[in-house]
Design a protein around this motif. Structure first.
Motif, PDB file in Angstrom:
ATOM      1  N   ILE A  26       0.809  -1.218   0.000  1.00  0.00           N
ATOM      2  CA  ILE A  26       0.000   0.000   0.000  1.00  0.00           C
ATOM      3  C   ILE A  26       0.838   1.262   0.000  1.00  0.00           C
ATOM      4  O   ILE A  26       0.510   2.256  -0.634  1.00  0.00           O
ATOM      5  N   PHE A  27       1.982   1.256   0.683  1.00  0.00           N
ATOM      6  CA  PHE A  27       2.764   2.478   0.791  1.00  0.00           C
ATOM      7  C   PHE A  27       3.661   2.707  -0.412  1.00  0.00           C
ATOM      8  O   PHE A  27       4.437   3.652  -0.453  1.00  0.00           O
ATOM      9  N   ASN A  28       3.561   1.816  -1.408  1.00  0.00           N
ATOM     10  CA  ASN A  28       4.194   2.090  -2.698  1.00  0.00           C
ATOM     11  C   ASN A  28       3.260   2.889  -3.602  1.00  0.00           C
ATOM     12  O   ASN A  28       3.626   3.258  -4.706  1.00  0.00           O
ATOM     13  N   ASP A  29       2.041   3.115  -3.138  1.00  0.00           N
ATOM     14  CA  ASP A  29       1.097   3.922  -3.894  1.00  0.00           C
ATOM     15  C   ASP A  29       1.617   5.354  -3.988  1.00  0.00           C
ATOM     16  O   ASP A  29       2.245   5.869  -3.055  1.00  0.00           O
ATOM     17  N   ASP A  30       1.332   6.028  -5.114  1.00  0.00           N
ATOM     18  CA  ASP A  30       1.826   7.384  -5.328  1.00  0.00           C
ATOM     19  C   ASP A  30       1.302   8.362  -4.287  1.00  0.00           C
ATOM     20  O   ASP A  30       1.896   9.424  -4.067  1.00  0.00           O
ATOM     21  N   ALA A  31       0.196   8.031  -3.630  1.00  0.00           N
ATOM     22  CA  ALA A  31      -0.330   8.913  -2.591  1.00  0.00           C
ATOM     23  C   ALA A  31       0.629   9.069  -1.421  1.00  0.00           C
ATOM     24  O   ALA A  31       0.520  10.005  -0.632  1.00  0.00           O
ATOM     25  N   PHE A  32       1.609   8.151  -1.312  1.00  0.00           N
ATOM     26  CA  PHE A  32       2.545   8.183  -0.204  1.00  0.00           C
ATOM     27  C   PHE A  32       3.957   8.565  -0.652  1.00  0.00           C
ATOM     28  O   PHE A  32       4.924   8.325   0.053  1.00  0.00           O
ATOM     29  N   SER A  33       4.068   9.199  -1.797  1.00  0.00           N
ATOM     30  CA  SER A  33       5.368   9.684  -2.258  1.00  0.00           C
ATOM     31  C   SER A  33       5.764  10.924  -1.468  1.00  0.00           C
ATOM     32  O   SER A  33       4.929  11.583  -0.835  1.00  0.00           O
ATOM     33  N   LEU A  34       7.053  11.262  -1.503  1.00  0.00           N
ATOM     34  CA  LEU A  34       7.533  12.463  -0.812  1.00  0.00           C
ATOM     35  C   LEU A  34       6.782  13.697  -1.294  1.00  0.00           C
ATOM     36  O   LEU A  34       6.347  14.533  -0.506  1.00  0.00           O
ATOM     37  N   GLN A  35       6.586  13.796  -2.605  1.00  0.00           N
ATOM     38  CA  GLN A  35       5.926  14.973  -3.161  1.00  0.00           C
ATOM     39  C   GLN A  35       4.485  15.083  -2.679  1.00  0.00           C
ATOM     40  O   GLN A  35       4.030  16.148  -2.263  1.00  0.00           O
ATOM     41  N   SER A  36       3.747  13.981  -2.703  1.00  0.00           N
ATOM     42  CA  SER A  36       2.350  14.017  -2.296  1.00  0.00           C
ATOM     43  C   SER A  36       2.206  14.292  -0.810  1.00  0.00           C
ATOM     44  O   SER A  36       1.352  15.078  -0.380  1.00  0.00           O
ATOM     45  N   LEU A  37       3.054  13.648   0.000  1.00  0.00           N
ATOM     46  CA  LEU A  37       2.970  13.836   1.434  1.00  0.00           C
ATOM     47  C   LEU A  37       3.349  15.255   1.833  1.00  0.00           C
ATOM     48  O   LEU A  37       2.720  15.876   2.682  1.00  0.00           O
ATOM     49  N   THR A  38       4.407  15.793   1.211  1.00  0.00           N
ATOM     50  CA  THR A  38       4.832  17.154   1.516  1.00  0.00           C
ATOM     51  C   THR A  38       3.761  18.159   1.119  1.00  0.00           C
ATOM     52  O   THR A  38       3.498  19.128   1.821  1.00  0.00           O
ATOM     53  N   ALA A  39       3.107  17.918  -0.017  1.00  0.00           N
ATOM     54  CA  ALA A  39       2.009  18.798  -0.422  1.00  0.00           C
ATOM     55  C   ALA A  39       0.894  18.765   0.611  1.00  0.00           C
ATOM     56  O   ALA A  39       0.275  19.785   0.910  1.00  0.00           O
TER      57      ALA A  39
END
Length: 331
Positions: free
Chosen positions: A6-19
């Motif tokens: 699940i945490f390989n999903d793009d929702a958990f990328s550095l960019q998404s999380l920082t946003a």
């Protein structure tokens, strides 16, 4: 329970999380709200302030053809400063996110993302409070660690100058407080050495503010102004007196008061780059060489995928470039 990847999903990328953490409503800080600091990102973890030893001299009259005034080279020095590293971590175990998905409402990813967002919100609130504390330290000239007693940076030592103090003599009932405020404005003007400013704001501790508003000359002045409305209303948000705005500062986390009860600091406003805030990039491979942001957040799985570690961080530096222009007031 959340699926293995699940945490390989793009929702958990550095960019998404920082946003996401950038958008989380933050705890407002008074100095941040005043807009005193010029904030920018930098692509290094340090910066230098140029101290210009420039002086001005009056040019004497002379006979035509006589030698002119010798103009010497300005002495300039570069003073280095390092940004601070403010990391936070939260460990979220697999058992905490088990059965999170509400029946027929959210996907697995959305449910876990909401859970992580709650931790992000707490990270953001604590970072905001910490940065407000650092900004107050920049105003005072000595930036303290979170305990309120361990100095991280003394700008007076760095610039090799002394802190300027001024007594308002509030303990004396006959003090002409308005005249003392005018003296204060003159001192600030002298310390700025000709640099213009648009006003002066005095942030006061609780006791200092009460002593100021209770002084007979201050009471009398405001009773004549607007029929004593200032005495009937809660004026702790700040009021103008003698050309300066006085307000009670309330910042506090736990037992650490950002401005002590008996302290007050007079801050010139409208001075270009008097207060600066700089943000270095995070210590991640993907942020190397990029301009820093105020906040970063990232996650990684624990061993055997038994949970995740969520990290948030900021790498700020807040400075007053003319620390002797901020006057510490005494009673």
């Amino acid at each position: 329970m959340a699926s293995l990847d699940i945490f390989n999903d793009d929702a958990f990328s550095l960019q998404s999380l920082t946003a996401a953490i950038m958008e989380t409503p933050h705890v407002p800080g008074r100095l941040g709200a005043l807009g005193l600091f010029n904030n920018e990102g930098i692509n290094t973890t340090s910066l230098s302030i140029e101290k210009d030893g420039a002086t001005l001299s009056l040019v004497p009259a002379a006979d035509r053809g006589a030698p002119g005034l010798q103009v010497n080279r300005d002495m300039r020095t570069m003073i280095p400063f390092n940004t601070l590293h403010l990391p936070e971590e939260s460990t979220i175990m697999a058992d905490e996110i088990q059965n999170l998905r509400a029946f027929g409402s959210e996907s697995e990813v959305e449910a876990v993302a909401n859970y992580v967002a709650k931790r992000q919100a707490k990270h953001r609130m604590q970072l905001d409070a910490t940065m407000e504390h650092l900004k107050v330290g920049a105003v005072k000239g000595i930036i303290m660690d979170s305990d309120g007693v361990t100095p991280l940076l003394n700008t007076f030592t760095a610039f090799n100058i002394a802190q300027v103090t001024f007594s308002m003599i509030l303990a004396t009932q006959t003090t002409k407080v308005r005249s003392k405020v005018l003296e204060l404005l003159d001192i600030i003007e002298d310390q700025l050495k000709g640099v213009s400013f648009t006003g002066v704001r005095v942030i006061c501790g609780r006791t200092y503010f009460k002593d100021f508003v209770d002084h007979p000359n201050v009471k009398d002045a405001y009773q004549r102004w607007n029929d004593g409305a200032a005495l009937r209303d809660d004026v702790r948000g700040g009021f103008e007196f003698g050309g300066a705005t006085f307000e009670q500062y309330r910042g506090q986390v736990g037992s650490v008061k950002f401005v002590a009860d008996t302290e007050a600091y007079a801050i010139p406003e409208g001075v270009p780059d008097l207060f600066i805030g700089r943000f270095a990039p995070a210590n991640y491979m993907e942020t190397v060489g990029t301009n820093g942001l105020p906040y970063y957040t990232k996650i990684e799985p624990l061993r055997m995928n038994k949970g995740i570690v969520a990290e948030s961080q900021s790498n700020p530096l807040f400075l007053c470039t003319r620390p002797n222009a901020v006057i510490k007031l005494t009673g």
